[in-house]
Design a protein around this motif. Structure first.
Motif, PDB file in Angstrom:
ATOM      1  N   ILE A   6       4.086 -21.629 -35.866  1.00 40.14           N
ATOM      2  CA  ILE A   6       4.131 -20.461 -35.026  1.00 40.14           C
ATOM      3  C   ILE A   6       4.030 -19.863 -33.822  1.00 40.14           C
ATOM      4  CG2 ILE A   6       1.288 -20.016 -35.057  1.00 40.14           C
ATOM      5  CD1 ILE A   6       1.232 -16.902 -36.104  1.00 40.14           C
ATOM      6  N   LEU A   7       5.302 -19.546 -33.469  1.00 39.95           N
ATOM      7  CA  LEU A   7       4.979 -19.207 -32.021  1.00 39.95           C
ATOM      8  C   LEU A   7       4.669 -18.076 -31.465  1.00 39.95           C
ATOM      9  CD1 LEU A   7       6.249 -19.697 -29.154  1.00 39.95           C
ATOM     10  CD2 LEU A   7       8.250 -18.055 -29.484  1.00 39.95           C
ATOM     11  N   ILE A   8       3.382 -18.038 -30.377  1.00 42.56           N
ATOM     12  CA  ILE A   8       2.269 -17.002 -30.642  1.00 42.56           C
ATOM     13  C   ILE A   8       2.778 -17.010 -28.431  1.00 42.56           C
ATOM     14  CG2 ILE A   8       0.678 -15.762 -29.891  1.00 42.56           C
ATOM     15  CD1 ILE A   8      -0.384 -17.825 -32.600  1.00 42.56           C
ATOM     16  N   THR A   9       3.281 -15.791 -27.881  1.00 45.56           N
ATOM     17  CA  THR A   9       3.223 -16.082 -26.584  1.00 45.56           C
ATOM     18  C   THR A   9       2.443 -14.824 -26.043  1.00 45.56           C
ATOM     19  OG1 THR A   9       4.731 -13.759 -27.014  1.00 45.56           O
ATOM     20  CG2 THR A   9       5.992 -15.786 -27.181  1.00 45.56           C
ATOM     21  N   GLY A  10       1.860 -14.837 -25.138  1.00 42.75           N
ATOM     22  CA  GLY A  10       1.183 -14.439 -23.790  1.00 42.75           C
ATOM     23  C   GLY A  10      -0.237 -14.587 -24.614  1.00 42.75           C
ATOM     24  N   ALA A  11      -0.298 -15.873 -24.813  1.00 46.14           N
ATOM     25  CA  ALA A  11      -1.790 -16.935 -25.732  1.00 46.14           C
ATOM     26  C   ALA A  11      -2.397 -16.732 -24.571  1.00 46.14           C
ATOM     27  CB  ALA A  11      -1.398 -17.482 -27.250  1.00 46.14           C
ATOM     28  N   THR A  12      -3.033 -17.308 -23.600  1.00 42.39           N
ATOM     29  CA  THR A  12      -3.631 -17.675 -22.711  1.00 42.39           C
ATOM     30  C   THR A  12      -4.745 -16.979 -22.444  1.00 42.39           C
ATOM     31  OG1 THR A  12      -2.418 -16.846 -20.579  1.00 42.39           O
ATOM     32  CG2 THR A  12      -2.474 -19.122 -21.438  1.00 42.39           C
ATOM     33  N   ALA A  13      -4.671 -15.909 -23.562  1.00 40.10           N
ATOM     34  CA  ALA A  13      -5.625 -14.529 -22.955  1.00 40.10           C
ATOM     35  C   ALA A  13      -6.203 -13.511 -24.363  1.00 40.10           C
ATOM     36  CB  ALA A  13      -6.590 -13.506 -22.031  1.00 40.10           C
ATOM     37  N   GLY A  14      -7.142 -13.166 -24.929  1.00 40.19           N
ATOM     38  CA  GLY A  14      -6.962 -11.764 -25.477  1.00 40.19           C
ATOM     39  C   GLY A  14      -6.486 -11.927 -26.516  1.00 40.19           C
ATOM     40  N   LEU A  89       5.140 -11.936 -30.768  1.00 36.96           N
ATOM     41  CA  LEU A  89       5.361 -11.296 -29.721  1.00 36.96           C
ATOM     42  C   LEU A  89       4.284 -10.585 -29.286  1.00 36.96           C
ATOM     43  CD1 LEU A  89       9.350 -10.432 -30.439  1.00 36.96           C
ATOM     44  CD2 LEU A  89       8.131 -12.691 -29.797  1.00 36.96           C
ATOM     45  N   ASN A  90       3.410 -11.454 -28.105  1.00 40.90           N
ATOM     46  CA  ASN A  90       2.375 -10.426 -27.928  1.00 40.90           C
ATOM     47  C   ASN A  90       2.002 -10.432 -26.411  1.00 40.90           C
ATOM     48  OD1 ASN A  90      -1.002 -10.263 -27.935  1.00 40.90           O
ATOM     49  ND2 ASN A  90      -0.837 -12.086 -26.407  1.00 40.90           N
ATOM     50  N   ALA A  91       3.013 -11.333 -25.173  1.00 34.91           N
ATOM     51  CA  ALA A  91       2.757 -10.661 -24.470  1.00 34.91           C
ATOM     52  C   ALA A  91       3.130  -9.175 -23.697  1.00 34.91           C
ATOM     53  CB  ALA A  91       3.670 -12.120 -23.975  1.00 34.91           C
ATOM     54  N   GLY A  92       2.423  -8.971 -22.677  1.00 42.62           N
ATOM     55  CA  GLY A  92       2.663  -7.576 -22.649  1.00 42.62           C
ATOM     56  C   GLY A  92       2.054  -7.495 -21.061  1.00 42.62           C
ATOM     57  N   VAL A  93       2.187  -6.135 -20.662  1.00 40.28           N
ATOM     58  CA  VAL A  93       1.915  -5.470 -19.692  1.00 40.28           C
ATOM     59  C   VAL A  93       1.120  -4.012 -20.063  1.00 40.28           C
ATOM     60  CG1 VAL A  93       2.695  -7.380 -17.734  1.00 40.28           C
ATOM     61  CG2 VAL A  93       4.262  -5.017 -18.559  1.00 40.28           C
ATOM     62  N   PHE A  94       0.597  -3.086 -19.030  1.00 40.27           N
ATOM     63  CA  PHE A  94      -0.376  -2.186 -19.297  1.00 40.27           C
ATOM     64  C   PHE A  94      -0.720  -1.704 -17.580  1.00 40.27           C
ATOM     65  CE2 PHE A  94      -3.584   1.251 -20.006  1.00 40.27           C
ATOM     66  CZ  PHE A  94      -2.428   1.973 -19.878  1.00 40.27           C
ATOM     67  N   HIS A 187     -10.121  -4.643 -26.306  1.00 43.58           N
ATOM     68  CA  HIS A 187     -11.408  -5.103 -25.055  1.00 43.58           C
ATOM     69  C   HIS A 187     -11.127  -6.539 -24.886  1.00 43.58           C
ATOM     70  CE1 HIS A 187     -14.980  -7.082 -22.431  1.00 43.58           C
ATOM     71  NE2 HIS A 187     -13.952  -6.183 -21.906  1.00 43.58           N
ATOM     72  N   THR A 188      -9.517  -6.689 -23.802  1.00 39.32           N
ATOM     73  CA  THR A 188      -8.978  -7.999 -23.807  1.00 39.32           C
ATOM     74  C   THR A 188      -8.985  -7.699 -22.054  1.00 39.32           C
ATOM     75  OG1 THR A 188      -6.682  -7.241 -23.666  1.00 39.32           O
ATOM     76  CG2 THR A 188      -7.501  -8.359 -25.158  1.00 39.32           C
ATOM     77  N   GLU A 189      -7.774  -8.776 -21.248  1.00 38.35           N
ATOM     78  CA  GLU A 189      -8.191  -8.941 -19.865  1.00 38.35           C
ATOM     79  C   GLU A 189      -6.952  -8.620 -19.606  1.00 38.35           C
ATOM     80  OE1 GLU A 189      -6.549 -13.005 -18.279  1.00 38.35           O
ATOM     81  OE2 GLU A 189      -8.613 -14.000 -19.051  1.00 38.35           O
ATOM     82  N   ILE A 190      -6.545  -7.146 -20.118  1.00 36.39           N
ATOM     83  CA  ILE A 190      -5.050  -6.754 -20.304  1.00 36.39           C
ATOM     84  C   ILE A 190      -5.838  -5.212 -19.031  1.00 36.39           C
ATOM     85  CG2 ILE A 190      -5.180  -4.881 -21.540  1.00 36.39           C
ATOM     86  CD1 ILE A 190      -1.943  -4.367 -21.722  1.00 36.39           C
ATOM     87  N   GLN A 191      -6.977  -5.028 -19.791  1.00 35.97           N
ATOM     88  CA  GLN A 191      -8.593  -3.799 -18.541  1.00 35.97           C
ATOM     89  C   GLN A 191      -8.514  -5.008 -17.020  1.00 35.97           C
ATOM     90  OE1 GLN A 191     -10.043  -4.440 -21.784  1.00 35.97           O
ATOM     91  NE2 GLN A 191      -8.839  -3.050 -22.664  1.00 35.97           N
ATOM     92  N   ASN A 192      -8.728  -5.287 -17.036  1.00 35.11           N
ATOM     93  CA  ASN A 192      -9.045  -6.050 -15.281  1.00 35.11           C
ATOM     94  C   ASN A 192      -7.474  -6.727 -14.654  1.00 35.11           C
ATOM     95  OD1 ASN A 192     -11.081  -8.144 -16.863  1.00 35.11           O
ATOM     96  ND2 ASN A 192     -11.863  -7.058 -15.718  1.00 35.11           N
ATOM     97  N   LYS A 193      -6.625  -7.186 -15.335  1.00 34.03           N
ATOM     98  CA  LYS A 193      -5.353  -6.292 -14.858  1.00 34.03           C
ATOM     99  C   LYS A 193      -4.584  -5.236 -14.637  1.00 34.03           C
ATOM    100  CE  LYS A 193      -3.791 -11.253 -17.784  1.00 34.03           C
ATOM    101  NZ  LYS A 193      -2.764 -11.738 -18.480  1.00 34.03           N
ATOM    102  N   ALA A 194      -5.136  -4.388 -15.446  1.00 33.68           N
ATOM    103  CA  ALA A 194      -4.617  -2.965 -14.570  1.00 33.68           C
ATOM    104  C   ALA A 194      -4.939  -2.512 -13.811  1.00 33.68           C
ATOM    105  CB  ALA A 194      -4.921  -2.061 -16.333  1.00 33.68           C
ATOM    106  N   GLY A 195      -6.531  -2.561 -13.158  1.00 34.94           N
ATOM    107  CA  GLY A 195      -7.024  -2.082 -12.227  1.00 34.94           C
ATOM    108  C   GLY A 195      -8.426  -2.203 -12.665  1.00 34.94           C
ATOM    109  N   MET A 196      -8.418  -1.951 -13.578  1.00 33.07           N
ATOM    110  CA  MET A 196     -10.277  -0.820 -13.826  1.00 33.07           C
ATOM    111  C   MET A 196     -10.829  -2.094 -13.999  1.00 33.07           C
ATOM    112  SD  MET A 196      -9.026   0.073 -17.524  1.00 33.07           S
ATOM    113  CE  MET A 196     -10.999   0.933 -17.556  1.00 33.07           C
ATOM    114  N   SER A 197     -12.240  -1.891 -12.950  1.00 35.00           N
ATOM    115  CA  SER A 197     -13.694  -2.625 -12.435  1.00 35.00           C
ATOM    116  C   SER A 197     -14.415  -3.147 -13.926  1.00 35.00           C
ATOM    117  CB  SER A 197     -14.383  -2.183 -12.003  1.00 35.00           C
ATOM    118  OG  SER A 197     -14.438  -0.424 -11.901  1.00 35.00           O
TER     119      SER A 197
END
Length: 250
Positions: A6-14, A89-94, A187-197
């Motif tokens: 299996i290939l999982i993209t964006g798999a260093t977190a979340g 295909l998991n890699a993404g941004v918000f 709850h993943t790193e996407i909230q921090n990356k979106a600038g949330m405290s």
């Protein structure tokens, strides 16, 4: 006998990292991607602890905003004679922002990473995809319920789901099936990356007390659905989605 791969993209977190650990414990060979080589090396060491043999784990650089990576990743798999039985295909941004305040660059970045990048990578992966192969796109409940500040994000996720409908027709003879996981607020790193405290994340979690689940979801709560979508039980499914949202959309 070779292991299912299996290939999982964006798999260093979340969700991606949780999935990588899970598939290793299920006896899969896991190819995972990230955008930072140091982070990839760190995660690779973490994943080796879940593997029965070092050959089960391979971390590769692939940034969905860098078109050259759409070419280099499949070439690396070809060079190592790796064929894929499943792709997540998991890699993404918000990046939340009222659409009235969006610059063209904001829209372009979100579309490139959440839509164009996964689409072109999947196209380039065709020579290393087995028949059959299950593809799962990690979409979002934002395609079915509107959220203020999420216009570009929702559009990018909906765009890939629309593309996948056509690919399910065009690639049927290749045995490719594409389905979607639609997570709720997770709850993943996407909230921090979106600038949330951390305080804002805690307030977000508290604000979900009114939904049936009563809280944010955890990445591990996506695993059973991913298991099903990549397994034989979903063989007859095309363009379907599984919503895991704790009842948010009820």
């Amino acid at each position: 006998m070779s292991l299912p791969t299996i290939l999982i993209t964006g798999a260093t977190a979340g969700i991606g990292l949780a999935a990588a650990k899970h598939y290793l414990t299920q006896g899969w060979k896991v190819i995972f991607t990230g955008r930072n080589e140091d982070k990839i090396a760190t995660v690779e060491n973490q994943l080796l602890a879940c593997a029965s043999h070092p050959s089960q784990v391979l971390g590769l650089l692939c940034d969905s905003s860098v078109p050259a990576h759409f070419e280099s990743l499949p070439e690396e798999l070809k060079a190592q004679d790796i064929k894929l039985d499943a792709v997540i295909l998991n890699a993404g941004v918000f990046y939340p922002k009222p659409f009235a305040d969006n610059e063209l660059s904001d829209l372009n970045t979100t579309m490139l990473i959440n839509f164009t990048g996964p689409a072109m990578l999947l196209q380039r992966l065709l020579p290393v995809i087995n028949n059959p192969c299950s593809v799962v796109y990690v979409s979002s409940i934002a395609v079915q319920r509107a959220f203020a500040g999420a216009a570009s994000y929702a559009a990018s996720k909906a765009a890939f789901e629309a593309l996948a409908a056509t690919l399910n027709l065009e690639w049927s003879d290749r045995g490719v099936r594409i389905n979607h996981l639609r997570p709720g607020v997770t709850h993943t790193e996407i909230q921090n990356k979106a600038g949330m405290s951390e305080q804002q994340i805690a307030e977000l979690n508290a604000g979900l007390s009114s939904i049936p689940l009563g809280r944010m979801l955890q990445a591990t709560e996506m695993l059973a659905s991913l298991d099903f979508l990549t397994g034989e039980g979903s063989t007859a499914m095309r363009g379907a989605h599984i919503t895991v949202d704790g009842g948010y959309c009820l």
